[in-house]
Design an enzyme around this catalytic site. Structure first.
Site, PDB file in Angstrom:
ATOM      1  N   ASP A   1       1.085  -0.894  -0.029  1.00 25.51           N
ATOM      2  CA  ASP A   1      -0.172   0.347  -0.367  1.00 25.51           C
ATOM      3  C   ASP A   1       0.433   1.197  -0.091  1.00 25.51           C
ATOM      4  OD1 ASP A   1       0.995  -1.033   2.705  1.00 25.51           O
ATOM      5  OD2 ASP A   1      -0.793   0.497   3.560  1.00 25.51           O
TER       6      ASP A   1
ATOM      7  N   GLU B   1      -0.456  -1.259   5.548  1.00 23.68           N
ATOM      8  CA  GLU B   1       1.299  -0.680   6.875  1.00 23.68           C
ATOM      9  C   GLU B   1       0.770   0.625   7.196  1.00 23.68           C
ATOM     10  OE1 GLU B   1       4.915   0.560   8.101  1.00 23.68           O
ATOM     11  OE2 GLU B   1       3.652   0.939   6.227  1.00 23.68           O
TER      12      GLU B   1
END
Length: 355
Positions: A72, A126
């Site tokens: 991400d 994350e």
């Protein structure tokens, strides 16, 4: 669905990954592409959990290493698609951390028989709240998939090995007083004034440095926020200062909190811990860790800051941060990565896995 060419070099793969938008909680498309690419490799067992993809060898080696990276990014800031400008690759996530993800994919495809068994983990979420973190969710649902002797997290580290990480905690230090009209201040008890003693303790504080496995971790105790006041003519009856303690990984969270309380001992304040995360010891004496340091030229330094290596430490797995990119460029509108670092990290880890 976008496709990833695992025969391409790591720089080209980085561009392909960057061009798949994957803001946190929207990683389905990139996870689909990663999973599809890895399932073409017969030497790997591939497992999907949410938008986290795990691929691992099953060669019966004496050691197992996890190599992990998150898929991400932070929100788009007019920095897509990718753009190659000389030796710099620009684009959202190029530094944090799709350059590292590309290295993982090149290793997965190009080293079918490593000298250690390898578990490659490309995980979701994350960059946001811990409750969504794909590594945390994987550890809860399938802890067996993360069993290993050592872990490498592809966090940008300027292509240098950064061992372990600091722990962090925040406390709110509260002072209480008595409200009164400022024209008759002697009738009140000013809570803001009481914070002066707290700030004086912080100003006088001398943080320690500690050497662990040859890595020097520097601690820091800092005021990061002050709140208080009612109105321009009122003596305040409450005020707070938020304090952040970055501590070496030889302290537990409990020991770190006890130390902070000692710093403010004797003051007329209350202390409340509002957030904490344990650090991670470097564990460089483990054979798999020592071999990585050797492959990287013998240079290693302490990690200042907190990363997901702490999640591996909580599982009893020593871990380091090692990836291409300058961490100071992460999350910036002009985020970019030096392509030479992508190549260097790929070559180092290939040597590491081939012996």
């Amino acid at each position: 669905m976008p496709t990833l060419d695992l025969t391409a070099d790591a720089v080209t793969l980085t561009r392909q990954l960057v061009d798949i938008e994957s803001v946190s909680l929207h990683e389905e498309e990139i996870a689909d592409a990663v999973e599809a690419a890895l399932r073409t490799l017969d030497h790997l067992e591939v497992v999907r959990h949410g938008h986290t993809v795990v691929a691992r060898t099953r060669l019966g080696r004496a050691e197992r290493v996890v190599i992990a990276g998150h898929l991400d990014t932070v929100p788009v800031n007019d920095n897509l698609p990718s753009r190659l400008d000389g030796d710099l690759l620009h684009g959202l996530g190029s530094c944090d951390m799709k350059g590292g993800d590309a290295v993982i994919l090149r290793l997965a495809a190009g080293v079918p028989e490593p000298n250690r068994d390898v578990t490659y983990v490309l995980y979701e979420a994350e960059e946001i709240e811990a409750e969504f973190n794909g590594l945390r969710l994987l550890a809860q649902a399938h802890p067996d998939l993360l069993e290993a002797d050592f872990a490498i997290l592809m966090e940008p580290s300027n292509a240098g090995v950064e061992a372990g990480c600091q722990g962090t905690l925040r406390v709110v230090v509260r002072a209480a007083g008595t409200r009164a009209h400022s024209a008759r201040s002697w009738l009140g008890d000013n809570a803001i004034h009481k914070l002066g003693a707290v700030l004086a303790r912080l100003e006088a504080y001398r943080a320690r440095s500690v050497d662990i496995d040859g890595c020097v971790y520097r601690e820091g105790l800092s005021a990061v926020r002050i709140d208080g006041g009612v109105a321009g003519n009122v003596i305040p009856d409450a005020a707070t200062v938020t304090v952040n303690f970055r501590f070496a990984p030889d302290r537990s969270v409990e020991a770190a909190y006890a130390h902070v309380c000692e710093v403010f001992d004797g003051l007329d304040v209350a202390i409340e811990m509002t957030d904490s995360a344990a650090g991670a010891l470097p564990g460089l004496t483990r054979p798999a860790a020592a071999a990585l340091v050797d492959a990287a030229g013998g240079r290693v330094r302490a990690k200042y800051g907190w990363t997901d290596v702490s999640r591996f430490a909580a599982l009893g797995i020593p871990a380091v941060n090692y990836g291409p990119g300058d961490p100071n460029l992460a999350h910036r509108a002009d985020e970019h990565v030096d392509v030479a670092q992508i190549t260097a990290v790929t070559d180092t880890l290939r040597r590491y896995l081939k012996g």
